[in-house]
Scaffold this motif. Structure first.
Motif, mmCIF file in Angstrom:
data_model
loop_
_atom_site.group_PDB
_atom_site.id
_atom_site.type_symbol
_atom_site.label_atom_id
_atom_site.label_comp_id
_atom_site.label_asym_id
_atom_site.label_seq_id
_atom_site.Cartn_x
_atom_site.Cartn_y
_atom_site.Cartn_z
ATOM 1 N N ARG A 124 -6.400 -18.762 -41.288
ATOM 2 C CA ARG A 124 -5.415 -19.759 -41.702
ATOM 3 C C ARG A 124 -4.664 -19.290 -42.933
ATOM 4 N NH1 ARG A 124 -7.011 -25.784 -40.616
ATOM 5 N NH2 ARG A 124 -8.221 -25.527 -38.734
ATOM 6 N N GLY A 125 -3.527 -19.921 -43.138
ATOM 7 C CA GLY A 125 -2.781 -19.707 -44.372
ATOM 8 C C GLY A 125 -1.767 -18.577 -44.282
ATOM 9 N N ARG A 126 -1.185 -18.311 -45.457
ATOM 10 C CA ARG A 126 -0.153 -17.278 -45.556
ATOM 11 C C ARG A 126 -0.708 -15.930 -45.091
ATOM 12 N NH1 ARG A 126 4.232 -17.974 -48.629
ATOM 13 N NH2 ARG A 126 5.605 -16.183 -48.745
ATOM 14 N N GLY A 169 -1.830 -15.360 -42.237
ATOM 15 C CA GLY A 169 -2.835 -15.581 -41.206
ATOM 16 C C GLY A 169 -2.245 -15.475 -39.822
#
Length: 135
Positions: free
Chosen positions: A56-58, A60
């Motif tokens: 997840r996330g930047r 990802g």
């Protein structure tokens, strides 16, 4: 089998085609032409089944967790169908007092079960990798 299963097959094929490259849910949704929320829900189901992995996330993204030749369409169906029947619930309900109707209903249920078993057996023979080649 409904659109959720079809979207899941397409999503897995899309990820398989990208190899080790991470993909975002937005990229998957654009490929399938579906709502990104729907694709995220499908990806969550596929992840629970061990078919995809992600970060997840930047920076990802998600990727196929198994080799495409080891993923069967039955695996994908089981991951996203949430115990939904393969061919749907019969809408035919005879009057409870009608013996003929009850007999017909019992036969139709057995036929439906046999058809579903046949579909499941066929799905178990088709690998994701086979969908990546020209028909």
């Amino acid at each position: 089998m409904g659109p959720r299963f079809l979207f899941a097959i397409h999503t897995c094929a899309f990820l398989a085609g990208r190899g080790a490259e991470r993909s975002t849910s937005e990229q998957g949704a654009a490929s399938v032409q579906a709502n990104v929320t729907t694709i995220r829900s499908i990806l969550a189901d596929l992840a629970r089944a061990g078919l995809v992995e992600g970060v997840r996330g930047r920076g990802g993204g998600v990727w196929l967790a198994r080799r495409p030749e080891s993923v069967r369409l039955s695996d994908i169906f089981d991951a996203v169908s949430l115990d939904a029947p393969i061919i749907g619930e019969p809408s035919y309900r005879p009057a409870p007092a009608c013996g003929v109707g009850q007999n017909v209903q019992a036969h139709l249920e057995r036929i439906s079960d046999a058809v579903a078993d046949g579909i499941r057996a066929r799905l178990a023979k088709i690998t994701l990798s086979s969908l990546l080649s020209e028909p």
